[in-house]
Design an enzyme around this catalytic site. Structure first.
Site, PDB file in Angstrom:
ATOM      1  N   HIS A  84       0.623  -1.623  -0.051  1.00 47.37           N
ATOM      2  CA  HIS A  84      -0.242   0.356  -0.203  1.00 47.37           C
ATOM      3  C   HIS A  84       0.823   1.210   0.012  1.00 47.37           C
ATOM      4  O   HIS A  84       0.972   1.945  -1.170  1.00 47.37           O
ATOM      5  CB  HIS A  84      -0.691   0.222   1.034  1.00 47.37           C
ATOM      6  CG  HIS A  84      -1.754   1.156   0.827  1.00 47.37           C
ATOM      7  ND1 HIS A  84      -2.578   1.529   2.095  1.00 47.37           N
ATOM      8  CD2 HIS A  84      -2.244   2.091   0.158  1.00 47.37           C
ATOM      9  CE1 HIS A  84      -3.487   2.539   2.515  1.00 47.37           C
ATOM     10  NE2 HIS A  84      -3.385   2.678   0.691  1.00 47.37           N
ATOM     11  N   HIS A 122       1.305   5.084  -3.215  1.00 48.35           N
ATOM     12  CA  HIS A 122       1.363   6.506  -2.171  1.00 48.35           C
ATOM     13  C   HIS A 122       3.102   6.706  -2.567  1.00 48.35           C
ATOM     14  O   HIS A 122       2.886   7.812  -3.353  1.00 48.35           O
ATOM     15  CB  HIS A 122       1.437   6.616  -1.145  1.00 48.35           C
ATOM     16  CG  HIS A 122      -0.473   6.214  -0.663  1.00 48.35           C
ATOM     17  ND1 HIS A 122      -0.854   7.192  -0.503  1.00 48.35           N
ATOM     18  CD2 HIS A 122      -0.550   5.063  -0.506  1.00 48.35           C
ATOM     19  CE1 HIS A 122      -2.276   7.368  -0.319  1.00 48.35           C
ATOM     20  NE2 HIS A 122      -1.785   5.727  -0.211  1.00 48.35           N
ATOM     21  N   HIS A 152      -3.757   1.262  -6.087  1.00 51.35           N
ATOM     22  CA  HIS A 152      -4.045   1.099  -4.930  1.00 51.35           C
ATOM     23  C   HIS A 152      -5.243   0.538  -4.695  1.00 51.35           C
ATOM     24  O   HIS A 152      -5.854   0.755  -3.365  1.00 51.35           O
ATOM     25  CB  HIS A 152      -4.209   3.079  -5.474  1.00 51.35           C
ATOM     26  CG  HIS A 152      -4.673   3.251  -3.883  1.00 51.35           C
ATOM     27  ND1 HIS A 152      -5.556   3.625  -3.457  1.00 51.35           N
ATOM     28  CD2 HIS A 152      -3.814   3.920  -2.836  1.00 51.35           C
ATOM     29  CE1 HIS A 152      -5.765   5.023  -1.936  1.00 51.35           C
ATOM     30  NE2 HIS A 152      -4.079   4.590  -2.071  1.00 51.35           N
ATOM     31  N   ASN A 169      -6.519  -1.360  -1.354  1.00 50.79           N
ATOM     32  CA  ASN A 169      -6.807   0.061  -0.326  1.00 50.79           C
ATOM     33  C   ASN A 169      -8.574   0.193   0.238  1.00 50.79           C
ATOM     34  O   ASN A 169      -8.497  -0.016   1.539  1.00 50.79           O
ATOM     35  CB  ASN A 169      -6.591   1.811  -0.595  1.00 50.79           C
ATOM     36  CG  ASN A 169      -6.979   2.802   0.768  1.00 50.79           C
ATOM     37  OD1 ASN A 169      -6.416   3.250   1.726  1.00 50.79           O
ATOM     38  ND2 ASN A 169      -8.389   3.039   0.630  1.00 50.79           N
ATOM     39  N   ILE A 178      -6.517   8.855  -0.734  1.00 52.04           N
ATOM     40  CA  ILE A 178      -7.016   8.880   0.950  1.00 52.04           C
ATOM     41  C   ILE A 178      -5.595   7.303   1.321  1.00 52.04           C
ATOM     42  O   ILE A 178      -5.824   6.523   0.133  1.00 52.04           O
ATOM     43  CB  ILE A 178      -8.484   7.598   0.867  1.00 52.04           C
ATOM     44  CG1 ILE A 178      -8.616   7.988   2.332  1.00 52.04           C
ATOM     45  CG2 ILE A 178      -8.342   6.547  -0.002  1.00 52.04           C
ATOM     46  CD1 ILE A 178      -8.122   9.791   2.836  1.00 52.04           C
TER      47      ILE A 178
END
Length: 873
Positions: free
Chosen positions: A529, A534, A720, A724, A873
């Site tokens: 993740h 990110h 993602h 997530n 997010i």
């Protein structure tokens, strides 16, 4: 001060560019929002804004010619006469917090202007405004002309340059109309900044920095963290620069903001909008306990003990955690800001921290414990990106034996062959039926320090699984290893646990699965993740804004996939991944968490982020030119891979159509100055610690460009989403996905072993994540798993006028249609009873890669489905 105000209001600006003589009129519409009527109560600024408007000195727009240059102004496009927004005060009277408003504007036009290609905006108010779009009607020689702005504009005094917005035309650098060329180049220079000084909220600078802002060395060595990036030992992708001063105790570290501050610099347009920010704060309240631990921990200690039974855990969802008496509630109110916690309490004030029921226990409260569900979640859970095919037995380690000794597996044939449905190991390997979830090599280098320096007690695990005829994965054995570096010949102390259903053996098997889940949970949070979505995407965002003009086709292609990422990453550095932040408190590597991600980043490979390349690397697919994407899945019922390959293919088709429209040959790719600068800077600065790796595409062909853009979009959207938005569905019930283990397997003859025999539920609860960390962890993943109400999903754009080119818009429509068809096929697969991995024993359909393009409700929340355009997010 009043004199200066009147001079500014009534006087002329000596720097105002010369204007073109009046001609006919061009009518326009400007859609914007103003900060003061969204979230400001600054009376003085509001008063001044009204004064300025009365004297027609509010917000002005000045057209720039795309066809006629001004030799007296460096051949830049000729400027029209400034036009001011009309009826400012009447239009603002009835606005509420989330309103946008349309203003009329009338431009004087002269034939010497020709077709406008851009405009200058000057905001003479004392408050920032958010300009969404500008539309001009009946432009001579053009008709309707659109400007898609979506940007905050601060008062003009904050800028040393003009704020310029371009029409929704698309140009390669060499095709840019000459009158716009310097404006294009100057805008990029402004966005790059001068690489000095502390950046302010009105700055629009995109620049790089190391991850040197995670620790607080002034608080002591336990709060210090190594700088990530810029060294061979700790390589890392770059983050956005803030320019904050160095830490007073360590000049290599950047000073940190106060814990509760959310005023972290990112370029203003990268921050959440008002709707998103409100959503985020509403749900983030449940995580604020971590930053207030020193104030409230004593109260928690008095009222919240260990979970004693599984029912105690279920009470978090069925009834919340009961505060034993009114006194403790009163004390809680005294020691923490009450506004943070009132959202956590039911209206009767009796129960604290009641959570939504996670999907994994909605239908059946015990199905998560089955071996089939344990294996299924490796294919359709929240971390389906690690499992790989076993090609040799026993499994071997890739760790350096000179440093770590012999780390090869201790699995034997006797451990597993009796449970392989009559197959031998050789037959199973030959028939591609043996698979492994392997967290051994990633963890061993840190395991001794983790177990010694923290209150974690865990193992490095390997889990073997057999692919059965019905498509499910059957766990065969779990190896739990501890380092033994004193003995180089036998450098792992390992224990192999095999499946059992009853008695003490069954309890030990459940513990072994919990240790494996702890490993997988930590790897998911830190690598699958954080690192692989990110962190690795942020340098692409920075390089794109620094080197690709908003007029560039690749900017227009990629920009929607960068929405909100820099800000959520900045918030993560502030609250989640910093020293003693929420992540360190809730996953097993504790203070070594981010350091471990740096070591694993050494082996990151951009081209292997392509889904087909990843599946081939993990051996779960083999090349097959007759199949779509040129490969065949060896686990046919692999929901993540099946749905993902369809989405990957749709993205690649869309990217290919788009890129081939603008790049008619490889020569154009090679000759695109902005594109080449973008790719060079991305490699050499954004991912500079890996710049010499041979796997980087050369960016010399259209195929290079198409593959690169497809990977970026895939990582930012579908990958993602897959890792997530399933977090709460599966890990919201911490028994299913524990993140910490606090003691090792009990030895026979010890009190812990006797407890395991007499009360296996209590023994498991005392081994895995403690109650306080459970509350904190559930709070965090509830926030992370929610879709915002303003989410923009794959196959959607925030405006239909994102480009003026018809062919790319038609290609995008085809892309959206393909995603709708994919949704329909996912629904059919989930309803197919023959595909046992689609829903599993827990009856949770796999919808994490359901694009959600047809759901226009924008309800947000814990939907468990939907692929947003970006890491938002």
């Amino acid at each position: 001060m009043i004199g200066e105000l009147l001079e500014t209001v009534c006087g002329k600006n000596p720097d105002e560019p010369k204007n073109i003589d009046n001609g006919q009129k061009i009518k326009g519409r400007v859609v914007l929002m103003k900060k003061s009527f969204m979230d400001s109560t600054d009376f003085w600024a509001s008063f001044l804004d009204r004064i300025y408007t009365l004297f027609h000195k509010g917000v002005s727009l000045q057209l720039i010619s795309a066809v006629h240059g001004d030799s007296a102004n460096g051949s830049k496009g000729k400027l029209g006469k400034p036009a001011f927004l009309e009826n400012w005060i009447p239009n603002l009277r009835s606005l509420t917090a989330e309103d946008e408003v349309t203003f009329d504007v009338t431009f004087d036009w002269h034939e010497s202007i020709g077709v406008p290609g851009a405009f200058i905006i000057r905001n003479r108010h004392h408050s920032q405004i958010y300009i969404k779009t500008v539309t001009l009607e009946d432009v001579p020689g053009q008709g309707q002309l659109h400007f898609v702005c979506n940007s905050w504009v601060y008062p003009a005094r904050r800028y040393k340059y003009d704020r310029v917005f371009f029409a929704n035309k698309t140009y390669l650098p060499c095709d840019t109309p000459e009158p716009l060329r310097l404006y294009r180049e100057e805008e990029l220079i402004n966005l790059r900044g001068d690489r000095s000084g502390m950046l302010k909220e009105w700055d629009r600078v995109y620049d790089y920095a190391l991850y040197n802002d995670l620790g607080s060395p002034e608080k002591g060595s336990d709060h210090a963290r190594p700088v990530l990036g810029g060294s061979e030992d700790y390589p890392y992708p770059r983050r956005g620069r803030t320019g904050r001063p160095p830490n007073k105790d360590d000049s290599k570290s950047e000073s940190r903001l106060p814990l509760l501050s959310l005023n972290i610099y990112v370029p203003r347009d990268e921050k959440f909008n008002q709707v998103k920010f409100s959503d985020f704060l509403a749900y983030a309240i449940k995580s604020v306990g971590q930053v207030l631990v020193p104030e409230i921990k004593s109260i928690f200690d008095k009222t919240l003990d260990e979970f004693d039974t599984f029912q105690d855990v279920l009470n978090l969802y069925e009834g919340g955690v009961k505060l034993p008496d009114g006194h403790n509630l009163t004390e809680l109110r005294k020691c923490v800001p009450w506004e943070f916690f009132r959202e956590l309490l039911r209206s009767d004030g009796e129960r604290f921290l009641k959570f939504p029921v996670p999907d994994v226990i909605k239908e059946d409260k015990t199905a998560w414990r089955t071996d089939i569900e344990f294996g299924r979640e490796m294919l359709a859970g929240l971390n389906p990106v690690v499992i790989r095919r076993l090609e040799e037995f026993p499994p071997t380690s890739k760790l350096d034996p000179e440093k770590y000794g012999n780390q090869n597996s201790s699995f034997t044939r006797e451990h597993i062959e009796t449970n392989m449905n009559g197959l031998t190991i050789s037959e199973a390997i030959e028939q591609n039926k043996l698979f492994i979830l392997d967290h051994h090599d990633a963890l061993i280098p840190y395991l001794e320090r983790i177990n010694k320096d923290t209150n974690t007690r865990t193992y490095a695990s390997r889990t073997l699984l057999l692919l059965q005829d019905d498509g499910t994965l059957k766990p065969l054995a779990i190896e739990l290893s501890l380092p033994n570096f004193q003995n180089k010949e036998n450098s792992a102390i390992s224990r192999v646990i095999t499946p059992a259903e009853h008695g003490i053996e069954g309890s030990i098997w459940q513990l072994a699965k919990a240790y494996a889940a702890v490993n997988d949970s930590g790897y998911h949070h830190l690598i699958s993740h954080w690192l692989n979505t990110h962190a690795v995407i942020e340098p692409f965002i920075i390089a794109t804004n620094r080197q690709l003009s908003v007029l560039h086709p690749i900017y227009k292609l990629l920009h929607p996939h960068f929405r909100d990422t820099m800000y959520i990453n900045a918030l993560a550095r502030q609250i989640l991944i910093s020293a003693r932040g929420i992540l360190e408190s809730t996953v097993y590597p504790r203070k070594y968490s981010m350091e471990m991600t740096s070591v694993i980043y050494k082996n990151w490979n951009f081209t292997e982020q392509a889904l087909p390349a990843d599946l081939l690397k993990r051996g779960v697919a083999v090349p097959d030119p007759s199949q779509p994407n040129g490969l065949k899945l060896l686990i046919e019922d692999y929901p993540y891979a099946v749905d993902g390959l369809e989405i990957w293919s749709a993205i690649k088709d869309w990217v290919e159509e788009y890129c081939l429209f603008y790049y008619r040959s490889d020569d154009i790719v090679q000759g695109d100055s902005e594109l080449q600068s973008w790719w060079k800077e991305l490699r050499e600065e954004g991912h500079g610690d890996l710049k010499d790796k041979p796997w980087w595409p050369n960016m010399q062909t259209r195929d290079d460009l198409i593959e690169t853009c497809t990977i970026i979009i895939w990582v930012a959207s579908a990958l993602h989403a897959a890792v997530n938005f399933g977090q709460y569905s599966y890990a919201g019930y911490l028994l299913n996905r524990p993140t910490i283990s606090r003691r090792l397997l009990p030895e026979q003859g010890t009190p812990e072993y006797a407890e395991l025999e007499s009360d296996p539920e209590l023994a498991l609860l005392k081994t895995i994540t403690a109650q306080f960390q459970t509350l904190l962890g559930i709070s965090l993943i509830e926030v992370l798993s929610r879709h915002s109400t303003d989410e923009i999903y794959l196959g959607q754009r925030d405006t239909p006028e994102w480009t003026s080119d018809t062919t790319p818009k038609r290609a995008f429509t085809r892309f959206s249609t393909k995603l709708v068809n994919i949704e329909q096929r996912i629904a059919l697969r989930n309803a197919d009873k023959r595909l046992k991995n689609r829903v599993g024993p827990v009856n949770v359909p796999y919808t994490l890669l359901y694009p959600n393009t047809t759901d226009n409700s924008r309800s947000g929340g814990l939907t468990g489905k939907g692929v947003p355009n970006s890491i938002s997010i």
